[in-house]
Design a protein around this motif. Sequence first.
Motif, PDB file in Angstrom:
ATOM      1  N   ALA A  26       0.856  -1.185  -0.052  1.00  0.00           N
ATOM      2  CA  ALA A  26      -0.117  -0.012   0.028  1.00  0.00           C
ATOM      3  C   ALA A  26       0.975   1.357   0.031  1.00  0.00           C
ATOM      4  O   ALA A  26       0.451   2.424  -0.857  1.00  0.00           O
ATOM      5  CB  ALA A  26      -1.012  -0.151   1.201  1.00  0.00           C
ATOM      6  N   GLY A  27       1.929   1.110   0.675  1.00  0.00           N
ATOM      7  CA  GLY A  27       2.933   2.257   0.840  1.00  0.00           C
ATOM      8  C   GLY A  27       3.598   2.608  -0.540  1.00  0.00           C
ATOM      9  O   GLY A  27       3.474   3.724  -0.976  1.00  0.00           O
ATOM     10  N   THR A  28       3.869   1.712  -1.182  1.00  0.00           N
ATOM     11  CA  THR A  28       4.358   1.673  -2.480  1.00  0.00           C
ATOM     12  C   THR A  28       3.545   2.533  -3.804  1.00  0.00           C
ATOM     13  O   THR A  28       3.906   3.066  -4.208  1.00  0.00           O
ATOM     14  CB  THR A  28       5.241   0.437  -3.058  1.00  0.00           C
ATOM     15  OG1 THR A  28       5.894  -0.087  -2.012  1.00  0.00           O
ATOM     16  CG2 THR A  28       5.639   0.425  -4.495  1.00  0.00           C
ATOM     17  N   ALA A  29       2.063   1.861  -3.498  1.00  0.00           N
ATOM     18  CA  ALA A  29       1.232   2.293  -4.463  1.00  0.00           C
ATOM     19  C   ALA A  29       1.279   3.837  -4.037  1.00  0.00           C
ATOM     20  O   ALA A  29       1.031   4.655  -5.088  1.00  0.00           O
ATOM     21  CB  ALA A  29       0.045   1.625  -4.461  1.00  0.00           C
ATOM     22  N   VAL A  30       1.058   4.055  -2.930  1.00  0.00           N
ATOM     23  CA  VAL A  30       0.730   5.649  -2.736  1.00  0.00           C
ATOM     24  C   VAL A  30       1.864   6.647  -3.129  1.00  0.00           C
ATOM     25  O   VAL A  30       1.800   7.765  -3.471  1.00  0.00           O
ATOM     26  CB  VAL A  30       0.478   5.989  -1.159  1.00  0.00           C
ATOM     27  CG1 VAL A  30       0.453   7.308  -0.740  1.00  0.00           C
ATOM     28  CG2 VAL A  30      -0.802   5.255  -0.859  1.00  0.00           C
ATOM     29  N   GLY A  31       3.163   5.989  -3.014  1.00  0.00           N
ATOM     30  CA  GLY A  31       4.373   6.684  -3.315  1.00  0.00           C
ATOM     31  C   GLY A  31       4.441   6.965  -5.019  1.00  0.00           C
ATOM     32  O   GLY A  31       4.656   8.146  -5.473  1.00  0.00           O
ATOM     33  N   HIS A  33       1.964   7.036  -6.854  1.00  0.00           N
ATOM     34  CA  HIS A  33       0.409   8.098  -7.298  1.00  0.00           C
ATOM     35  C   HIS A  33       1.311   9.496  -6.985  1.00  0.00           C
ATOM     36  O   HIS A  33       1.047  10.274  -7.784  1.00  0.00           O
ATOM     37  CB  HIS A  33      -0.507   7.778  -6.607  1.00  0.00           C
ATOM     38  CG  HIS A  33      -1.330   6.718  -7.083  1.00  0.00           C
ATOM     39  ND1 HIS A  33      -0.938   5.452  -7.001  1.00  0.00           N
ATOM     40  CD2 HIS A  33      -2.369   6.709  -7.964  1.00  0.00           C
ATOM     41  CE1 HIS A  33      -1.841   4.575  -7.412  1.00  0.00           C
ATOM     42  NE2 HIS A  33      -2.810   5.254  -8.115  1.00  0.00           N
ATOM     43  N   ALA A  34       1.733   9.704  -5.856  1.00  0.00           N
ATOM     44  CA  ALA A  34       2.186  11.171  -5.634  1.00  0.00           C
ATOM     45  C   ALA A  34       3.298  11.340  -6.353  1.00  0.00           C
ATOM     46  O   ALA A  34       3.599  12.524  -6.793  1.00  0.00           O
ATOM     47  CB  ALA A  34       2.909  11.033  -4.137  1.00  0.00           C
TER      48      ALA A  34
END
Length: 261
Positions: A26-31, A33-34
Amino acid sequence: MLTLSRPSSFVLVPPSGNGWRSFVAAGTAVGLHALVLGLLLSHWQADTPPAAQVRTLTTRLVTLAPPAPAQPEAVLPPAVIPEPEPAKPVEAPRADPRVEQRKLEQAALARKRVEQQRDRQRLEHERAERQRIEHERREAEELARQQAQLARARAAAEAAERARQAEAAAAASRQYLPISKDAPDYPERALDKGIEGDCTVSYRVNPQGRVEDPQVVGDCHPLFIRPSLNAAKGFRYQPRLVDGRAVSVEGVRNTFHYRIE
């Protein structure tokens, strides 16, 4: 992972192995997108309309010179057309009389030749026609002569045949002359009824001069058949001789006449 143990307090419990992996994903996906959003914002520029160009109208005052007065047109005198000279008549060339005489002589000679050729053709045609007529006449005469010869030969042959037949008949009649011929008895029934008539009987005369196989020929009243056949059977003839031998004679006929007197 957050676990509530009591309504007034909570305890932070470290996540297990599967939960840790989900958290990292989940953290990788948010990064990611940012990062994409930052790139888009850094390259985005607002479309500003270009500034309107100002057009300048420039005017200039020009002074024209006054027009020059019009010059009158020069009047030319009328042209004089010379009258055509009358055409002189063209005289036809005169023909040479000697040439004309030669042409006339040639034309007369050509006509004479044509007439001579026509006369020769007419004479040849007449001669051929006379020959054809003469040939046809000779053929007709020859045909008539042949037909006459044939007719004479035919008449002579017919006369000879008639003479031969007459001689043969005379010889035959001499050779089988009847020796005895008795008349038949008149049938009583025919006599009572007054019936008259004729009855012809055909038969063969054998080498002994006797009658064989008598038969009635032609129309014969039934009452006259039996007496006619009986009378024919009693006939006697002198036999016919051929090369010294007696032979039979076929087709001998005798007619009996029945009349009431």
